[in-house]
Design a protein around this motif. Structure first.
Motif, PDB file in Angstrom:
ATOM      1  N   LEU A   1     -17.886  18.672   8.763  1.00 41.44           N
ATOM      2  CA  LEU A   1     -18.032  19.199   7.188  1.00 41.44           C
ATOM      3  C   LEU A   1     -19.289  19.683   6.708  1.00 41.44           C
ATOM      4  CD1 LEU A   1     -16.046  16.095   5.647  1.00 41.44           C
ATOM      5  CD2 LEU A   1     -15.317  18.359   5.934  1.00 41.44           C
ATOM      6  N   ARG A   2     -20.410  19.361   7.387  1.00 37.13           N
ATOM      7  CA  ARG A   2     -21.655  19.590   6.750  1.00 37.13           C
ATOM      8  C   ARG A   2     -22.442  20.620   7.618  1.00 37.13           C
ATOM      9  NH1 ARG A   2     -22.488  19.055   1.929  1.00 37.13           N
ATOM     10  NH2 ARG A   2     -24.603  18.690   2.226  1.00 37.13           N
ATOM     11  N   LEU A   3     -22.096  20.812   9.028  1.00 38.17           N
ATOM     12  CA  LEU A   3     -23.032  21.622   9.581  1.00 38.17           C
ATOM     13  C   LEU A   3     -22.713  23.126   9.470  1.00 38.17           C
ATOM     14  CD1 LEU A   3     -23.054  19.869  13.210  1.00 38.17           C
ATOM     15  CD2 LEU A   3     -24.903  20.487  11.646  1.00 38.17           C
ATOM     16  N   PRO A   4     -23.476  23.817   9.259  1.00 37.87           N
ATOM     17  CA  PRO A   4     -23.178  25.409   9.030  1.00 37.87           C
ATOM     18  C   PRO A   4     -22.863  26.049  10.495  1.00 37.87           C
ATOM     19  CG  PRO A   4     -25.701  24.952   9.609  1.00 37.87           C
ATOM     20  CD  PRO A   4     -24.987  23.523   9.792  1.00 37.87           C
ATOM     21  N   GLY A   5     -21.727  26.840  10.016  1.00 39.73           N
ATOM     22  CA  GLY A   5     -21.430  27.537  11.391  1.00 39.73           C
ATOM     23  C   GLY A   5     -20.453  27.129  12.155  1.00 39.73           C
ATOM     24  N   VAL A   6     -19.585  27.978  12.790  1.00 45.52           N
ATOM     25  CA  VAL A   6     -18.425  27.477  13.665  1.00 45.52           C
ATOM     26  C   VAL A   6     -19.000  26.795  15.067  1.00 45.52           C
ATOM     27  CG1 VAL A   6     -16.287  28.442  14.885  1.00 45.52           C
ATOM     28  CG2 VAL A   6     -17.079  29.222  12.723  1.00 45.52           C
ATOM     29  N   LEU A   7     -20.165  27.401  15.557  1.00 46.33           N
ATOM     30  CA  LEU A   7     -20.470  27.007  16.538  1.00 46.33           C
ATOM     31  C   LEU A   7     -21.356  25.466  16.898  1.00 46.33           C
ATOM     32  CD1 LEU A   7     -22.286  30.138  18.206  1.00 46.33           C
ATOM     33  CD2 LEU A   7     -20.067  28.983  18.545  1.00 46.33           C
TER      34      LEU A   7
ATOM     35  N   LEU B   1     -18.484  22.994  16.331  1.00 46.28           N
ATOM     36  CA  LEU B   1     -17.958  22.890  17.717  1.00 46.28           C
ATOM     37  C   LEU B   1     -18.608  21.642  18.349  1.00 46.28           C
ATOM     38  CD1 LEU B   1     -16.413  26.208  18.701  1.00 46.28           C
ATOM     39  CD2 LEU B   1     -15.262  24.272  18.134  1.00 46.28           C
ATOM     40  N   HIS B   2     -19.978  21.832  18.265  1.00 48.24           N
ATOM     41  CA  HIS B   2     -20.866  20.942  18.848  1.00 48.24           C
ATOM     42  C   HIS B   2     -20.414  19.546  18.562  1.00 48.24           C
ATOM     43  CE1 HIS B   2     -24.072  22.166  21.491  1.00 48.24           C
ATOM     44  NE2 HIS B   2     -24.337  23.270  20.610  1.00 48.24           N
ATOM     45  N   ALA B   3     -20.296  19.345  17.356  1.00 52.12           N
ATOM     46  CA  ALA B   3     -19.901  18.079  16.863  1.00 52.12           C
ATOM     47  C   ALA B   3     -18.632  17.577  17.209  1.00 52.12           C
ATOM     48  CB  ALA B   3     -19.868  18.035  15.168  1.00 52.12           C
ATOM     49  N   LEU B   4     -17.727  18.314  17.419  1.00 47.11           N
ATOM     50  CA  LEU B   4     -16.026  18.176  17.493  1.00 47.11           C
ATOM     51  C   LEU B   4     -15.911  17.791  19.078  1.00 47.11           C
ATOM     52  CD1 LEU B   4     -13.978  20.728  15.641  1.00 47.11           C
ATOM     53  CD2 LEU B   4     -14.445  18.340  15.342  1.00 47.11           C
ATOM     54  N   THR B   5     -16.758  18.431  20.025  1.00 42.55           N
ATOM     55  CA  THR B   5     -16.502  18.114  21.437  1.00 42.55           C
ATOM     56  C   THR B   5     -17.328  16.958  21.763  1.00 42.55           C
ATOM     57  OG1 THR B   5     -18.559  19.641  21.953  1.00 42.55           O
ATOM     58  CG2 THR B   5     -16.558  20.340  22.465  1.00 42.55           C
ATOM     59  N   LYS B   6     -18.358  16.415  20.960  1.00 43.89           N
ATOM     60  CA  LYS B   6     -18.805  15.040  21.173  1.00 43.89           C
ATOM     61  C   LYS B   6     -17.677  14.081  20.904  1.00 43.89           C
ATOM     62  CE  LYS B   6     -22.339  17.073  22.198  1.00 43.89           C
ATOM     63  NZ  LYS B   6     -21.688  18.178  22.176  1.00 43.89           N
TER      64      LYS B   6
ATOM     65  N   CYS C   1     -12.316  24.503  22.693  1.00 44.20           N
ATOM     66  CA  CYS C   1     -13.709  24.631  21.885  1.00 44.20           C
ATOM     67  C   CYS C   1     -14.244  26.129  22.510  1.00 44.20           C
ATOM     68  CB  CYS C   1     -14.704  23.447  22.636  1.00 44.20           C
ATOM     69  SG  CYS C   1     -16.234  23.867  22.550  1.00 44.20           S
ATOM     70  N   SER C   2     -14.171  26.349  23.913  1.00 48.22           N
ATOM     71  CA  SER C   2     -14.885  27.627  24.277  1.00 48.22           C
ATOM     72  C   SER C   2     -13.999  28.737  23.865  1.00 48.22           C
ATOM     73  CB  SER C   2     -14.645  27.377  25.962  1.00 48.22           C
ATOM     74  OG  SER C   2     -15.043  28.577  26.358  1.00 48.22           O
ATOM     75  N   LEU C   3     -12.743  28.884  23.624  1.00 47.40           N
ATOM     76  CA  LEU C   3     -11.699  29.780  23.458  1.00 47.40           C
ATOM     77  C   LEU C   3     -12.272  30.095  21.569  1.00 47.40           C
ATOM     78  CD1 LEU C   3      -8.519  29.270  24.944  1.00 47.40           C
ATOM     79  CD2 LEU C   3      -9.854  31.091  25.083  1.00 47.40           C
ATOM     80  N   ILE C   4     -12.644  29.080  20.960  1.00 48.97           N
ATOM     81  CA  ILE C   4     -12.983  29.164  19.573  1.00 48.97           C
ATOM     82  C   ILE C   4     -14.215  29.759  19.375  1.00 48.97           C
ATOM     83  CG2 ILE C   4     -13.312  27.993  17.424  1.00 48.97           C
ATOM     84  CD1 ILE C   4     -11.018  25.946  18.059  1.00 48.97           C
ATOM     85  N   ALA C   5     -15.012  29.244  20.285  1.00 45.79           N
ATOM     86  CA  ALA C   5     -16.477  29.739  20.181  1.00 45.79           C
ATOM     87  C   ALA C   5     -16.214  31.404  20.463  1.00 45.79           C
ATOM     88  CB  ALA C   5     -17.318  29.138  21.304  1.00 45.79           C
ATOM     89  N   ARG C   6     -15.643  31.423  21.711  1.00 42.49           N
ATOM     90  CA  ARG C   6     -15.577  33.141  22.181  1.00 42.49           C
ATOM     91  C   ARG C   6     -15.077  33.935  21.148  1.00 42.49           C
ATOM     92  NH1 ARG C   6     -12.448  32.803  27.342  1.00 42.49           N
ATOM     93  NH2 ARG C   6     -11.687  34.839  26.782  1.00 42.49           N
ATOM     94  N   SER C   7     -13.791  33.479  20.241  1.00 41.30           N
ATOM     95  CA  SER C   7     -13.438  34.517  19.011  1.00 41.30           C
ATOM     96  C   SER C   7     -14.397  34.284  17.889  1.00 41.30           C
ATOM     97  CB  SER C   7     -12.050  33.776  18.767  1.00 41.30           C
ATOM     98  OG  SER C   7     -12.123  32.800  17.933  1.00 41.30           O
ATOM     99  N   ALA C   8     -15.034  33.294  17.833  1.00 44.83           N
ATOM    100  CA  ALA C   8     -16.028  33.450  16.721  1.00 44.83           C
ATOM    101  C   ALA C   8     -17.197  34.330  16.898  1.00 44.83           C
ATOM    102  CB  ALA C   8     -16.668  31.775  16.286  1.00 44.83           C
ATOM    103  N   VAL C   9     -17.595  34.352  18.189  1.00 49.70           N
ATOM    104  CA  VAL C   9     -18.670  35.293  18.536  1.00 49.70           C
ATOM    105  C   VAL C   9     -18.197  36.713  18.457  1.00 49.70           C
ATOM    106  CG1 VAL C   9     -20.089  36.155  20.245  1.00 49.70           C
ATOM    107  CG2 VAL C   9     -20.003  33.748  19.878  1.00 49.70           C
ATOM    108  N   ALA C  10     -17.040  36.795  18.892  1.00 48.51           N
ATOM    109  CA  ALA C  10     -16.484  38.243  18.828  1.00 48.51           C
ATOM    110  C   ALA C  10     -16.056  38.741  17.666  1.00 48.51           C
ATOM    111  CB  ALA C  10     -15.021  38.405  19.654  1.00 48.51           C
ATOM    112  N   ALA C  11     -15.856  37.771  16.569  1.00 44.61           N
ATOM    113  CA  ALA C  11     -15.393  38.223  15.299  1.00 44.61           C
ATOM    114  C   ALA C  11     -16.748  38.614  14.342  1.00 44.61           C
ATOM    115  CB  ALA C  11     -14.798  37.031  14.457  1.00 44.61           C
ATOM    116  N   ARG C  12     -17.882  38.197  14.965  1.00 48.07           N
ATOM    117  CA  ARG C  12     -19.057  38.471  14.283  1.00 48.07           C
ATOM    118  C   ARG C  12     -19.462  40.109  14.143  1.00 48.07           C
ATOM    119  NH1 ARG C  12     -23.475  35.035  17.006  1.00 48.07           N
ATOM    120  NH2 ARG C  12     -22.926  32.866  16.245  1.00 48.07           N
TER     121      ARG C  12
END
Lengths: 100, 312
Positions: free
Chosen positions: A28-34, A37-42, A83-94
């Motif tokens: 809820l509180r961290l900025p940005g998708v990446l 994702l760090h929090a969720l994979t923990k 997580c990896s797929l979401i990160a890739r799509s987030a980076v590609a959407a920048r």
């Protein structure tokens, strides 16, 4: 002897719930998708693992312990891949930045 | 313990509201998947593990994946659902008369519906027995040891036959879609690795659920959904699955064909339609379930493909 196992499993499950809470706060509180994702994979790895070990201490048979381990393994595999797929799509959407 | 159930019911309502009212379709679909998982918990609390399995696999899993795929094919612009607004719940423009009237009508109808359902639930007898004694009395003769499977495949087998025919029709309808230019998925290393890891587990678990359906929650539908999910994962990993031909058509029709053949063969041997001889029921039910599993898995894969790669 059983009370020691009860206390241990209770402590592990509570710790797992605590890590889940931390992951939700991070989501809820961290900025940005990446960062989120760090929090969720923990949450995937640690908190589910703690809860699985806590439940395994209360299990009646080896079969249930193995099933819990398999569930943890599958959730980790799915979580890592998504997580990896979401990160890739987030980076590609920048929007592309101009090189200085 | 009622606190857990009350909290679960409140969360269900909260998630349902968010799923409908979210600003972006993507968020809507994701919240819907979470709602499906909570509903699975609700089925478990209601002591219905078969329904919980079906809800987790079909409601949360397959439907959620299909929704996300449909949203992805709409394009990258988020589509506003209810009202063009800057926030999820607040509207900045003054509510127009027609919209306000529609919301008021929906609220009134919702209250009436909830009230009617509540009155119906409250007026039920306290200890509901239902048909359980009759089912358990005939469980020995049904060929399986799980009452839900006995009802689904033996006592009410005709309904299950119609359901499998409906699934067959859905598969055929998918094949009638014209071929469109769709997102071409390149073989992806990460998803391919996941497929290599997960596919054997899916196959073994599907076979186990099919076999265990005779004495525990499981059966053809759950096993078929696992097969379909494995096929959908392969599609997302970029693997091209075979186009329409004799074998795909045969696989899709197998469930309905086997069911009908067993039913008609019973008539030819003097029994009623879908009747089973004494002691034979277990074997025939397993044969029917195997056919059903393959057909359901294939139909789900077709739903994922949306007609891509298949011809008339």
């Amino acid at each position: 002897m059983t009370t020691v196992l009860d206390w241990a499993s209770g402590a592990l499950i509570l710790a797992g719930v605590g890590f889940f809470g931390a992951a939700v706060v991070g989501l809820l509180r961290l900025p940005g998708v990446l960062c989120r994702l760090h929090a969720l994979t923990k949450a995937d790895n640690v908190s589910l693992g703690l809860i699985a070990i806590g439940l395994a201490l209360r299990a009646d048979s080896v079969q249930i312990v193995l099933r819990l381990g398999l569930i943890w393994l599958l959730v980790m595999a799915a979580g890592a891949t998504t997580c990896s797929l979401i990160a890739r799509s987030a980076v590609a959407a920048r929007p592309r930045k101009q090189a200085p | 313990m009622p606190w857990f159930d009350l909290g679960l019911a409140a969360m269900l309502l909260w998630f349902a509201g968010h799923a409908v009212g979210a600003r972006r379709l993507h968020a809507s679909a994701t919240v819907y998947i979470c709602f499906g998982l909570l509903l699975t918990l609700a089925w478990v609390r209601l002591d219905a593990p078969d329904l919980a399995l079906a809800e987790a696999a079909l409601g949360a899993g397959v439907t959620g994946a299909l929704l996300l795929k449909a949203i992805a094919s709409l394009g990258s612009r988020p589509v506003p659902l209810l009202v063009p607004a800057h926030d999820a719940w607040r509207v900045h423009e003054p509510l127009g008369g027609r919209l306000l009237g529609a919301i008021a009508l929906a609220a009134v109808l919702g209250v009436v519906l909830v009230g009617a359902l509540g009155m119906a639930v409250v007026s039920l007898p306290g200890e509901a027995v239902g048909l359980r004694p009759e089912v358990e009395a005939r469980l020995e003769a049904s060929g399986v040891r799980h009452p839900v499977t006995a009802v689904l495949l033996n006592f009410r087998g005709f309904d299950t036959l119609l359901e499998i025919v409906v699934i067959w029709i859905a598969g055929v309808v998918c094949w009638t879609f014209p071929r469109r230019r769709e997102l071409v998925l390149r073989p992806d290393l990460q998803l391919t690795s996941l497929v290599r890891f997960v596919d054997p587990i899916l196959l073994v678990t599907a076979a186990y659920l099919l076999w265990a359906g005779s004495r525990a929650p499981g059966g053809a539908f759950q096993a078929g959904v696992l097969l379909g999910a494995g096929a959908a994962l392969r599609l997302m990993a970029g693997e091209v699955l075979p186009k329409a031909g004799v074998i795909p058509r045969f696989l899709l029709s197998l469930g309905a064909l086997v069911f009908l053949t067993v039913g008609v063969a019973a008539v030819l041997t003097g029994l009623p339609f879908l009747g089973y001889g004494p002691g034979d029921a277990g074997t025939w039910l397993l044969v029917i379930e195997v056919g059903g599993t393959l057909s359901i898995g294939y139909a789900l894969m077709l739903l994922f493909q949306r007609g891509r790669g298949a011809g008339a």
